[in-house]
Design a protein around this motif. Structure first.
Motif, PDB file in Angstrom:
ATOM      1  N   SER A  11       0.897  -1.087  -0.007  1.00  0.00           N
ATOM      2  CA  SER A  11       0.123  -0.061  -0.032  1.00  0.00           C
ATOM      3  C   SER A  11       0.901   1.343  -0.007  1.00  0.00           C
ATOM      4  O   SER A  11       0.454   2.103  -0.764  1.00  0.00           O
ATOM      5  N   TRP A  18       2.085   6.298  -7.198  1.00  0.00           N
ATOM      6  CA  TRP A  18       1.050   7.199  -7.513  1.00  0.00           C
ATOM      7  C   TRP A  18       1.600   8.768  -7.632  1.00  0.00           C
ATOM      8  O   TRP A  18       1.550   9.391  -8.754  1.00  0.00           O
ATOM      9  N   ILE A  31      -5.140  12.146  -2.180  1.00  0.00           N
ATOM     10  CA  ILE A  31      -6.289  11.535  -1.883  1.00  0.00           C
ATOM     11  C   ILE A  31      -6.567  10.232  -2.915  1.00  0.00           C
ATOM     12  O   ILE A  31      -6.755   8.981  -2.428  1.00  0.00           O
ATOM     13  N   LEU A  32      -6.415  10.660  -4.206  1.00  0.00           N
ATOM     14  CA  LEU A  32      -6.333   9.308  -5.228  1.00  0.00           C
ATOM     15  C   LEU A  32      -5.363   8.419  -4.992  1.00  0.00           C
ATOM     16  O   LEU A  32      -5.430   7.288  -5.119  1.00  0.00           O
ATOM     17  N   PHE A  34      -3.924   7.695  -1.908  1.00  0.00           N
ATOM     18  CA  PHE A  34      -4.268   6.609  -0.871  1.00  0.00           C
ATOM     19  C   PHE A  34      -5.589   5.783  -1.311  1.00  0.00           C
ATOM     20  O   PHE A  34      -5.622   4.598  -0.827  1.00  0.00           O
ATOM     21  N   ILE A  35      -6.455   6.219  -2.099  1.00  0.00           N
ATOM     22  CA  ILE A  35      -7.511   5.466  -2.260  1.00  0.00           C
ATOM     23  C   ILE A  35      -6.991   4.071  -3.247  1.00  0.00           C
ATOM     24  O   ILE A  35      -7.267   3.125  -2.948  1.00  0.00           O
ATOM     25  N   PHE A  36      -6.222   4.550  -4.269  1.00  0.00           N
ATOM     26  CA  PHE A  36      -5.595   3.618  -5.137  1.00  0.00           C
ATOM     27  C   PHE A  36      -4.649   2.693  -4.270  1.00  0.00           C
ATOM     28  O   PHE A  36      -4.625   1.514  -4.395  1.00  0.00           O
ATOM     29  N   ALA A  39      -6.940   0.602  -1.586  1.00  0.00           N
ATOM     30  CA  ALA A  39      -7.898  -0.477  -2.347  1.00  0.00           C
ATOM     31  C   ALA A  39      -7.547  -1.362  -3.175  1.00  0.00           C
ATOM     32  O   ALA A  39      -7.822  -2.439  -3.183  1.00  0.00           O
TER      33      ALA A  39
END
Length: 163
Positions: A11, A18, A31-32, A34-36, A39
């Motif tokens: 992660s 990213w 934010i993207l 951490f989502i990526f 997830a």
């Protein structure tokens, strides 16, 4: 906790990757990221193989050095072979190597090593995992190549994963 964060290092690596690839630390990209980063390991956790148990970490370090040395040496050998290909064409052939490895992680590592070293390509693994077929760019002595391959790559992986 393991369910929410099945692979914390993966992660973290995905978040960093990213942000580096997007070359931005804007709030939206963070934010993207951490989502990526959180997830993807959750979504792909069912596809991950069982975690291998590495029994001899010093052998891993030695194997990394051996492979690094072999990559450098093979690059020079392939370069030299290409430069003198008109005088002496390479003796390319398919070589079937019997395997003692059975661990899926060890076989994956062996296939990666084989593909990274110039001059060899992993072509096919027998259905029962008892042998592998490689394409070797230039070898005159098939038996010597098999002995070299088993000694340099398979033996350390047997020690790392199966002993």
């Amino acid at each position: 906790m393991k369910r929410l964060l099945p692979a914390p290092l993966l992660s973290l690596a995905l978040v960093v990757m990213w942000l580096v690839l997007n070359r931005s630390l804007s709030p939206g990209q963070i934010i993207l990221a951490f989502i990526f980063g959180f997830a993807m390991p959750i979504l792909f956790a069912p596809l991950r193989p069982a975690r291998p148990r590495i029994r001899h970490p010093l052998v891993v370090a030695h194997l990394i050095l051996v492979v690094g040395y072999d990559v450098l040496l093979s690059n020079l050998e392939v370069l030299w072979g290409v430069l003198r290909a008109r005088q002496r064409p390479p003796a390319s052939r398919f070589v079937v190597i019997p395997l003692d490895l059975r661990d899926p992680s060890a076989l994956a590592a062996l296939s990666t090593i084989t593909t990274v070293v110039p001059g060899t390509v992993w072509c096919e693994l027998a259905r029962d995992g008892s042998s592998v077929m490689l394409h070797v760019w230039d070898t005159t002595d098939e038996d010597a190549f098999i002995a070299h391959y088993k000694e340099r790559y398979e033996a350390p992986l047997l020690k790392i994963f199966e002993s």
